[in-house]
Every structure is written in structure tokens, then in C-alpha cells.
Design a protein around this motif. Structure first.
Motif, short mmCIF file in Angstrom:
data_model
loop_
_atom_site.label_atom_id
_atom_site.label_comp_id
_atom_site.label_asym_id
_atom_site.label_seq_id
_atom_site.Cartn_x
_atom_site.Cartn_y
_atom_site.Cartn_z
N LEU A 25 0.71 -6.78 -10.51
CA LEU A 25 -0.38 -7.45 -11.23
C LEU A 25 -1.67 -6.65 -11.22
CD1 LEU A 25 0.22 -11.00 -9.70
CD2 LEU A 25 1.00 -10.15 -11.91
N ALA A 26 -1.88 -5.85 -10.19
CA ALA A 26 -3.13 -5.10 -10.09
C ALA A 26 -2.91 -3.88 -9.20
CB ALA A 26 -4.24 -5.98 -9.51
N VAL A 27 -3.63 -2.82 -9.50
CA VAL A 27 -3.57 -1.60 -8.68
C VAL A 27 -5.00 -1.13 -8.44
CG1 VAL A 27 -2.75 0.79 -8.57
CG2 VAL A 27 -1.35 -0.94 -9.70
N ARG A 28 -5.32 -0.82 -7.19
CA ARG A 28 -6.60 -0.18 -6.86
C ARG A 28 -6.27 1.16 -6.23
NH1 ARG A 28 -11.53 -2.18 -8.44
NH2 ARG A 28 -12.59 -1.82 -6.46
N GLY A 88 -6.96 2.81 -11.48
CA GLY A 88 -6.05 1.73 -11.10
C GLY A 88 -5.64 0.89 -12.30
N VAL A 89 -6.60 0.60 -13.17
CA VAL A 89 -6.31 -0.20 -14.37
C VAL A 89 -5.30 0.54 -15.25
CG1 VAL A 89 -7.31 -1.14 -16.49
CG2 VAL A 89 -8.54 -1.37 -14.33
N PHE A 137 -2.74 3.80 -3.02
CA PHE A 137 -2.78 2.78 -4.05
C PHE A 137 -2.48 1.43 -3.42
CE2 PHE A 137 -1.34 6.79 -5.81
CZ PHE A 137 -2.23 6.99 -6.86
N GLU A 138 -3.37 0.47 -3.64
CA GLU A 138 -3.15 -0.89 -3.16
C GLU A 138 -2.66 -1.72 -4.34
OE1 GLU A 138 -6.67 -0.94 0.23
OE2 GLU A 138 -7.15 -1.48 -1.82
N MET A 139 -1.51 -2.33 -4.18
CA MET A 139 -0.93 -3.09 -5.30
C MET A 139 -0.85 -4.56 -4.96
SD MET A 139 2.30 -0.77 -6.24
CE MET A 139 2.14 0.99 -6.48
N VAL A 181 0.86 -1.18 0.00
CA VAL A 181 0.00 0.00 0.00
C VAL A 181 0.89 1.23 0.00
CG1 VAL A 181 -1.85 1.24 1.17
CG2 VAL A 181 -1.76 -1.24 1.31
N VAL A 182 0.63 2.12 -0.93
CA VAL A 182 1.40 3.36 -1.04
C VAL A 182 0.49 4.54 -0.72
CG1 VAL A 182 2.66 4.84 -2.62
CG2 VAL A 182 2.86 2.37 -2.84
N HIS A 183 0.92 5.37 0.20
CA HIS A 183 0.20 6.61 0.50
C HIS A 183 0.97 7.78 -0.09
CE1 HIS A 183 -2.07 4.21 3.40
NE2 HIS A 183 -2.92 5.22 3.49
N VAL A 184 0.29 8.62 -0.83
CA VAL A 184 0.89 9.81 -1.42
C VAL A 184 0.19 11.03 -0.84
CG1 VAL A 184 1.37 11.06 -3.56
CG2 VAL A 184 1.38 8.57 -3.56
#
Lengths: 83, 83
Positions: free
Chosen positions: B38-41, B22-23, A46-48, A8-11
Motif C-alpha cells: 500500500l505504501a513505500v518510504r 517511494g511513491v 525501504f519501509e513498506m 523493511v528491506v535493506h539493500v
């Protein structure tokens, strides 16, 4: 097979950089009667999902943040990798 | 005099709701060579400063989230009050 990793990235805007969105929200809240809320700062996260076998992932996420997700001139980012 | 309270609100799209931002980010990352991701939300967060003597603040923040910060039809929110 191992599960994929998560990060998880916080900006957020750096301290001292004006946050017009936050200011607008705070003013709207006061007008709606919520005058206990003195200040609002906004940010994005952003959750990756990352391949389980990915190598060197901490460095890659740092790169991704500086190159795409955050503007290093006015923003700072924080990475959390829960697993 | 007591310090002001803080609260952090995270707003994210509900599971199953398409996240075009995210996509787009994930596709851009693959093109930049970061194909381990693989994926970003994506989501938004808000840091609030609240009057130390504010009453009933948990209910107020829930109201603020549903009325202003999040769209309850497609988004969910999570409130953290560190102190």
C-alpha cells in the motif's frame, strides 16, 4: 479490523563490490577532521506497508526485491517483518 | 588489539515530507501486480567502521550525520552502535 503489516528491506552492495559513494563520504569525513572513521559503506532501505490480509507476502517481497528494488548481480537484500 | 567499532546510521525523510521515490516505487509495484503493497518510504543507511580507540564517538557520529549524511531540515537520522 487487523492492522496493516510492515516490512523493511535493506539493500546493500555485495562484499567486494566497490562502493564509490561510501569511499567519497569517508574521504570527505577525513577532510572534515573525522579521521576516526575508517570506512563507510552505503545502502538503501525501504519501509513498506502491506495489506493485513495479504497472502504469501514473504515470497512476494522477495520477488519485489529481486525484480525492482535490488540489482541481484551486485547487490544483496535483507527483509525484516517486525510483525 | 581491540577490534574496530561499528556504527549504522539510518537516514529517512521526516514524517509528512513527500517521498517521490517511494511513491514511484509503490506505483510501479501496483502496475507489476503487487497491489498488496500500500505504501513505500525510502531511506539510506551507512555502515561505518570506527577506530577502536576513538574517543567521544557518539557525539562525533551525531555531528557527521547533521553535517554530511542527512539534511536536518527534511530528514531525521538514527544511530545504532551494535558494540
Amino acid at each position: 479490523m487487523a492492522d496493516n503489516k510492515k516490512a523493511v528491506v535493506h539493500v546493500r552492495l555485495k562484499d567486494g563490490v566497490l562502493d564509490p559513494q561510501g569511499v567519497t563520504i569517508q574521504k570527505a569525513l577525513v577532510q572534515m577532521g573525522y579521521d576516526d572513521i575508517l570506512a563507510v559503506r552505503s545502502g538503501r532501505f525501504f519501509e513498506m506497508e502491506i495489506k493485513a490480509d495479504a497472502a504469501d507476502i514473504d515470497r512476494k517481497i522477495d520477488e519485489v526485491c529481486s525484480r525492482l528494488l535490488a540489482n541481484p548481480v551486485i547487490e544483496e537484500f535483507q527483509v525484516e517483518t517486525p510483525n
